[in-house]
Write a protein that holds these residues in place. Structure first.
Motif, PDB file in Angstrom:
ATOM      1  N   MET A 163       0.824  -1.211   0.000  1.00 17.72           N
ATOM      2  CA  MET A 163       0.000   0.000   0.000  1.00 17.72           C
ATOM      3  C   MET A 163       0.859   1.263   0.000  1.00 17.72           C
ATOM      4  SD  MET A 163      -3.221  -0.901   2.507  1.00 17.72           S
ATOM      5  CE  MET A 163      -4.027   0.615   2.034  1.00 17.72           C
ATOM      6  N   GLU A 164       2.100   1.163   0.472  1.00 17.69           N
ATOM      7  CA  GLU A 164       2.984   2.331   0.453  1.00 17.69           C
ATOM      8  C   GLU A 164       3.325   2.766  -0.962  1.00 17.69           C
ATOM      9  OE1 GLU A 164       6.335   1.321   2.837  1.00 17.69           O
ATOM     10  OE2 GLU A 164       5.353   1.818   4.736  1.00 17.69           O
ATOM     11  N   ASN A 165       3.201   1.860  -1.942  1.00 22.65           N
ATOM     12  CA  ASN A 165       3.438   2.214  -3.345  1.00 22.65           C
ATOM     13  C   ASN A 165       2.272   2.980  -3.954  1.00 22.65           C
ATOM     14  OD1 ASN A 165       6.041   0.991  -3.539  1.00 22.65           O
ATOM     15  ND2 ASN A 165       5.051  -1.020  -3.687  1.00 22.65           N
ATOM     16  N   LEU A 166       1.154   3.040  -3.259  1.00 22.26           N
ATOM     17  CA  LEU A 166       0.005   3.808  -3.732  1.00 22.26           C
ATOM     18  C   LEU A 166       0.175   5.272  -3.333  1.00 22.26           C
ATOM     19  CD1 LEU A 166      -2.860   1.369  -2.608  1.00 22.26           C
ATOM     20  CD2 LEU A 166      -1.812   1.522  -4.881  1.00 22.26           C
ATOM     21  N   THR A 167      -0.613   6.115  -3.946  1.00 23.05           N
ATOM     22  CA  THR A 167      -0.607   7.523  -3.545  1.00 23.05           C
ATOM     23  C   THR A 167      -1.324   7.672  -2.199  1.00 23.05           C
ATOM     24  OG1 THR A 167      -2.681   8.030  -4.664  1.00 23.05           O
ATOM     25  CG2 THR A 167      -0.654   8.212  -5.968  1.00 23.05           C
ATOM     26  N   MET A 190       3.438   0.457   8.494  1.00 24.31           N
ATOM     27  CA  MET A 190       3.807   1.402   7.438  1.00 24.31           C
ATOM     28  C   MET A 190       4.884   2.369   7.916  1.00 24.31           C
ATOM     29  SD  MET A 190       0.114   2.303   5.680  1.00 24.31           S
ATOM     30  CE  MET A 190       0.891   3.500   4.595  1.00 24.31           C
ATOM     31  N   ASP A 191       5.454   3.069   6.946  1.00 23.74           N
ATOM     32  CA  ASP A 191       6.413   4.124   7.264  1.00 23.74           C
ATOM     33  C   ASP A 191       5.699   5.185   8.111  1.00 23.74           C
ATOM     34  OD1 ASP A 191       9.052   5.587   6.683  1.00 23.74           O
ATOM     35  OD2 ASP A 191       7.520   7.034   6.030  1.00 23.74           O
ATOM     36  N   PRO A 192       6.320   5.648   9.201  1.00 22.86           N
ATOM     37  CA  PRO A 192       5.640   6.598  10.090  1.00 22.86           C
ATOM     38  C   PRO A 192       5.157   7.859   9.396  1.00 22.86           C
ATOM     39  CG  PRO A 192       7.584   5.718  11.161  1.00 22.86           C
ATOM     40  CD  PRO A 192       7.626   5.238   9.751  1.00 22.86           C
ATOM     41  N   GLN A 193       5.955   8.398   8.473  1.00 25.33           N
ATOM     42  CA  GLN A 193       5.554   9.628   7.787  1.00 25.33           C
ATOM     43  C   GLN A 193       4.340   9.387   6.906  1.00 25.33           C
ATOM     44  OE1 GLN A 193       6.808  12.752   8.292  1.00 25.33           O
ATOM     45  NE2 GLN A 193       5.078  13.366   6.992  1.00 25.33           N
ATOM     46  N   LYS A 194       4.384   8.271   6.155  1.00 31.08           N
ATOM     47  CA  LYS A 194       3.237   7.968   5.297  1.00 31.08           C
ATOM     48  C   LYS A 194       1.995   7.655   6.124  1.00 31.08           C
ATOM     49  CE  LYS A 194       5.764   6.337   1.229  1.00 31.08           C
ATOM     50  NZ  LYS A 194       5.954   5.245   0.257  1.00 31.08           N
TER      51      LYS A 194
END
Length: 306
Positions: A163-167, A190-194
Motif C-alpha cells: 500500500m505504500e506504493n500507492l498515492t 507502514m512508514d511513520p511519515q506515510k
C-alpha cells in the motif's frame, strides 16, 4: 181494668207467637252459617264492622288460617318465578360473556396473524432493499471495497509495503472502507511519515465521491510525472486510462475532468479521446450539467479546433 189487662196480654201473646218462629229461624240460620259457611259469616262481620255504630257491637271476623298458606304459596310461586328469571338472565349473560370471549380470542388470533404477516413483509422488504442496494452499488466503489477486503485479509506486514506504493489519496480511499482492526494493524507496519499523512487525510475526508476524485487526480498526476519512452508503454497508459474512466460513474468522472481542465486542458482531451463513445457521451452529459461553457470548449478541442 181486667178487660184492659186481658187485651194487653193478648197482644203480647200474639207478638210472641209471631216473633218466636222468626227468632228461631234466624238463630238456626246463624248456627248453620257458623258451622258450614265461615266465609259468609266473616263477610257479614266485615260488612257490619264497616257500619259506624254497629261496628262497636259486632266482633271482628276471625282470621282465616288458610290465607297465610295461600299467601305463602303465592309468595313461593313468585319467588320461584323470580329465581327462574334471574337464572335465565344469568344464563343469557353467561352466553353473552362467552361470545365476547370467543370474539376477543378470534381478534387476538387475527392480530397475531397480522403481526406475523407484517414481520414477514418487513423481512422481505429488507432483503429486497439489500438486493437492490447491491445491484445499484457504484461499480467503482464496489472495486474499492473489494480491494480493501483484499488488503484486510492479508498479513499487515505484507499489506503495508504494498500500500505504500500507492498515492496518499488512494490509501485514504482504501482505509476509509476498511474495518478499524485491519486499519490499525496495517498503519503500524507502514512508514511513520506515510502513516501520519494518511491519518491526517482520513480526518479531513468527507464523502466517498470526494475521495474517489482525489485518488484519481493523484494517480493521474503520478502517471503524468513518469516519462514515457516507447509507443508500447504509451498505448498501455491509454488502456489504463480507458479502464479507469470506464469504471467510474459519469458524475464522478465529469467532476474530475472539470477540475483537470483548469490545470491541463490537453490531458482532458487525451482522456476523452481514449475512452469509448458511450462513456464519452455519458461524461459529456454530466459535464454539461456542471459547466456547459467548459464542455463546449472540450467538445471543440475534440473536433480538432484549438
Amino acid at each position: 181494668m181486667e178487660l184492659e189487662n186481658e187485651g194487653s196480654a193478648g197482644k203480647f201473646e200474639r207478638f210472641l207467637f209471631l216473633m218466636i218462629p222468626i227468632i228461631f229461624t234466624l238463630v238456626l240460620l246463624g248456627v248453620l252459617l257458623t258451622l258450614f259457611n265461615m266465609d259468609i259469616r266473616n263477610n257479614v262481620l266485615e260488612v257490619a264492622n264497616k257500619i259506624p255504630i254497629l261496628e262497636k257491637w259486632v266482633p271482628d271476623p276471625p282470621t282465616d288460617p288458610s290465607k297465610p298458606k295461600e299467601e305463602s304459596k303465592k309468595q313461593e310461586v313468585s319467588s320461584n318465578s323470580t329465581i327462574k328469571e334471574l337464572k335465565a338472565q344469568l344464563a343469557q349473560q353467561a352466553d353473552e360473556l362467552k361470545k365476547v370471549t370467543d370474539e376477543k380470542t378470534a381478534q387476538d388470533t387475527k392480530v397475531q396473524a397480522l403481526e406475523s404477516q407484517i414481520e414477514g413483509m418487513k423481512t422481505e422488504a429488507a432483503a429486497a432493499a439489500e438486493v437492490n442496494s447491491e445491484e445499484t452499488e457504484d461499480p467503482y466503489q464496489k472495486q474499492v471495497t473489494d480491494l480493501a477486503k483484499l488488503y484486510a485479509g492479508m498479513k499487515a506486514s505484507k499489506a503495508a509495503p504494498i500500500m505504500e506504493n500507492l498515492t496518499t489519496e488512494e490509501m485514504v480511499q482504501i482505509f476509509s472502507v476498511m474495518n478499524k482492526a485491519s486499519k490499525t494493524a496495517i498503519l503500524e507496519k507502514m512508514d511513520p511519515q506515510k502513516a501520519a499523512d494518511v491519518t491526517i487525510k482520513l480526518k479531513e475526508t468527507t464523502s466517498s465521491g470526494d475521495m474517489a476524485i482525489a485518488a484519481l487526480q493523484s494517480r493521474l498526476k503520478k502517471e503524468a510525472g513518469t516519462t514515457q519512452t516507447t509507443k508500447t508503454s504509451t498505448n498501455l497508459d491509454k488502456e489504463k486510462l480507458n479502464q479507469t474512466f470506464s469504471s467510474m460513474t459519469p458524475a464522478n468522472a465529469a467532476s474530475l475532468l472539470g477540475e483537470m481542465y483548469k490545470i491541463s486542458p490537453d490531458k482532458v482531451v487525451t482522456i476523452m479521446n481514449t475512452v469509448s463513445d458511450s462513456v464519452r457521451s455519458s461524461i459529456l452529459g454530466e459535464m454539461t450539467k456542471n459547466d456547459s461553457a467548459q464542455t463546449a470548449k472540450i467538445v471543440n478541442r475534440l473536433m480538432g479546433a484549438k
